[in-house]
Design a protein around this motif. Structure first.
Motif, PDB file in Angstrom:
ATOM      1  N   ASN A  79      15.973 -24.211  24.348  1.00 30.21           N
ATOM      2  CA  ASN A  79      15.454 -25.603  24.293  1.00 30.21           C
ATOM      3  C   ASN A  79      15.181 -26.295  22.976  1.00 30.21           C
ATOM      4  OD1 ASN A  79      15.381 -25.935  27.055  1.00 30.21           O
ATOM      5  ND2 ASN A  79      13.103 -25.053  27.212  1.00 30.21           N
ATOM      6  N   LEU A  80      14.904 -25.571  21.810  1.00 31.32           N
ATOM      7  CA  LEU A  80      14.851 -26.044  20.597  1.00 31.32           C
ATOM      8  C   LEU A  80      16.131 -26.540  20.142  1.00 31.32           C
ATOM      9  CD1 LEU A  80      12.213 -23.343  19.182  1.00 31.32           C
ATOM     10  CD2 LEU A  80      11.738 -26.040  19.759  1.00 31.32           C
ATOM     11  N   LYS A  81      17.068 -25.720  20.365  1.00 29.42           N
ATOM     12  CA  LYS A  81      18.675 -26.208  20.008  1.00 29.42           C
ATOM     13  C   LYS A  81      18.949 -27.241  20.477  1.00 29.42           C
ATOM     14  CE  LYS A  81      19.981 -22.685  17.061  1.00 29.42           C
ATOM     15  NZ  LYS A  81      20.595 -22.905  15.789  1.00 29.42           N
ATOM     16  N   GLN A  82      18.555 -27.107  22.010  1.00 33.92           N
ATOM     17  CA  GLN A  82      19.194 -28.532  22.515  1.00 33.92           C
ATOM     18  C   GLN A  82      18.435 -29.879  21.989  1.00 33.92           C
ATOM     19  OE1 GLN A  82      18.190 -28.423  26.854  1.00 33.92           O
ATOM     20  NE2 GLN A  82      18.840 -30.272  27.174  1.00 33.92           N
ATOM     21  N   LEU A  83      17.094 -29.675  21.689  1.00 36.02           N
ATOM     22  CA  LEU A  83      16.319 -30.736  21.203  1.00 36.02           C
ATOM     23  C   LEU A  83      16.952 -31.217  19.822  1.00 36.02           C
ATOM     24  CD1 LEU A  83      13.780 -32.654  21.496  1.00 36.02           C
ATOM     25  CD2 LEU A  83      12.496 -30.692  20.283  1.00 36.02           C
ATOM     26  N   GLU A  84      17.465 -30.437  18.825  1.00 38.64           N
ATOM     27  CA  GLU A  84      18.047 -30.791  17.875  1.00 38.64           C
ATOM     28  C   GLU A  84      19.258 -31.425  17.771  1.00 38.64           C
ATOM     29  OE1 GLU A  84      18.708 -27.223  15.466  1.00 38.64           O
ATOM     30  OE2 GLU A  84      16.359 -26.706  15.417  1.00 38.64           O
ATOM     31  N   LEU A  85      19.807 -31.091  18.890  1.00 40.77           N
ATOM     32  CA  LEU A  85      21.157 -31.711  19.322  1.00 40.77           C
ATOM     33  C   LEU A  85      21.021 -33.066  19.771  1.00 40.77           C
ATOM     34  CD1 LEU A  85      24.357 -31.720  19.682  1.00 40.77           C
ATOM     35  CD2 LEU A  85      23.888 -30.643  21.800  1.00 40.77           C
ATOM     36  N   LEU A  86      19.975 -33.392  20.712  1.00 39.84           N
ATOM     37  CA  LEU A  86      19.639 -34.676  21.191  1.00 39.84           C
ATOM     38  C   LEU A  86      19.323 -35.698  20.081  1.00 39.84           C
ATOM     39  CD1 LEU A  86      17.421 -33.912  24.442  1.00 39.84           C
ATOM     40  CD2 LEU A  86      19.756 -34.818  24.559  1.00 39.84           C
ATOM     41  N   LYS A  87      18.668 -35.325  19.208  1.00 38.77           N
ATOM     42  CA  LYS A  87      18.255 -36.151  18.208  1.00 38.77           C
ATOM     43  C   LYS A  87      19.657 -36.344  17.300  1.00 38.77           C
ATOM     44  CE  LYS A  87      13.764 -34.490  17.836  1.00 38.77           C
ATOM     45  NZ  LYS A  87      12.782 -33.561  16.931  1.00 38.77           N
ATOM     46  N   LYS A  88      20.416 -35.319  17.087  1.00 35.43           N
ATOM     47  CA  LYS A  88      21.757 -35.509  16.316  1.00 35.43           C
ATOM     48  C   LYS A  88      22.700 -36.512  17.074  1.00 35.43           C
ATOM     49  CE  LYS A  88      23.773 -32.190  14.117  1.00 35.43           C
ATOM     50  NZ  LYS A  88      24.391 -30.747  13.700  1.00 35.43           N
TER      51      LYS A  88
END
Length: 201
Positions: A153-162
């Motif tokens: 989920n943390l990886k996914q959150l970083e991607l959403l911001k990118k």
């Protein structure tokens, strides 16, 4: 009516061969063109296509737009987050439709709930494809069960911001991470097949 992929390929091949030598009048050709478009729509739905090394094959879906959304999500990922796109390409071999979303780590196959993805943005869909590709990475490292969800989920959150995703999508995933138990659907304190089967997504 259902036909095999081999039958559909033959239909399209014969139609193309016939149209190449067509000498009928314009009205009849127009009808044939419409028939060919219908067969092309079937091909989009029933025949697999590939994006990079990933086969997109959704034979259970009756909605052509579902496959188009997946292609758009992967295109968004490739353009805006090439490193994450490369991870997805290395760790998923096939994207298909299913009653619930989840990844088969051994076979690198991601099943996605259909037709729920029609309501998702390209950025959100790209992020969940990446999320499950990351689960494959975790599987090769020996991470299993509930412990793998928060890191993914943390990886996914970083991607959403990118990806410059919508603020409500970022806020939603942030709340999920803070709560920390979204994978425990039945609330019994673990993450197992019962939770997977109870999913509504």
């Amino acid at each position: 009516m259902k036909i095999t992929r081999r039958q559909l390929k033959q239909i399209i091949k014969e139609e193309l061969e016939n149209s190449a030598s067509d000498t009928r009048d314009d009205e009849e050709i127009a009808v044939d063109d419409e028939a060919l478009r219908s067969r092309a729509d079937l091909a989009v739905n029933w025949l697999p296509l590939s994006v990079g090394d990933i086969e997109i094959d959704m034979p259970e879906s009756e909605i052509p737009e579902v496959k188009k959304k997946v292609v758009k999500a992967l295109d968004t990922l490739q353009r805006k987050a090439p490193e994450e796109y490369e991870l997805v390409q290395k760790n998923l071999k096939r994207i298909t439709s299913g009653h619930t979303s989840g990844v088969d780590i051994k076979n690198k196959k991601f099943s996605i709930a259909d037709p729920s993805i029609l309501d998702q943005s390209a950025e959100w869909l790209a992020s969940i494809i990446y999320h499950d590709a990351y689960h494959v990475v975790q599987g090769t490292r020996g991470w299993h069960g509930k412990d793998r969800e928060t890191p993914a989920n943390l990886k996914q959150l970083e991607l959403l911001k990118k990806l410059d995703a919508a603020s409500d999508e970022i806020a939603h995933l942030t709340r999920v991470i803070e709560k920390g138990d979204h994978s425990d659907v039945d609330g019994d304190g673990d993450y197992d097949m019962d939770d997977y089967l109870a999913r509504k997504y």
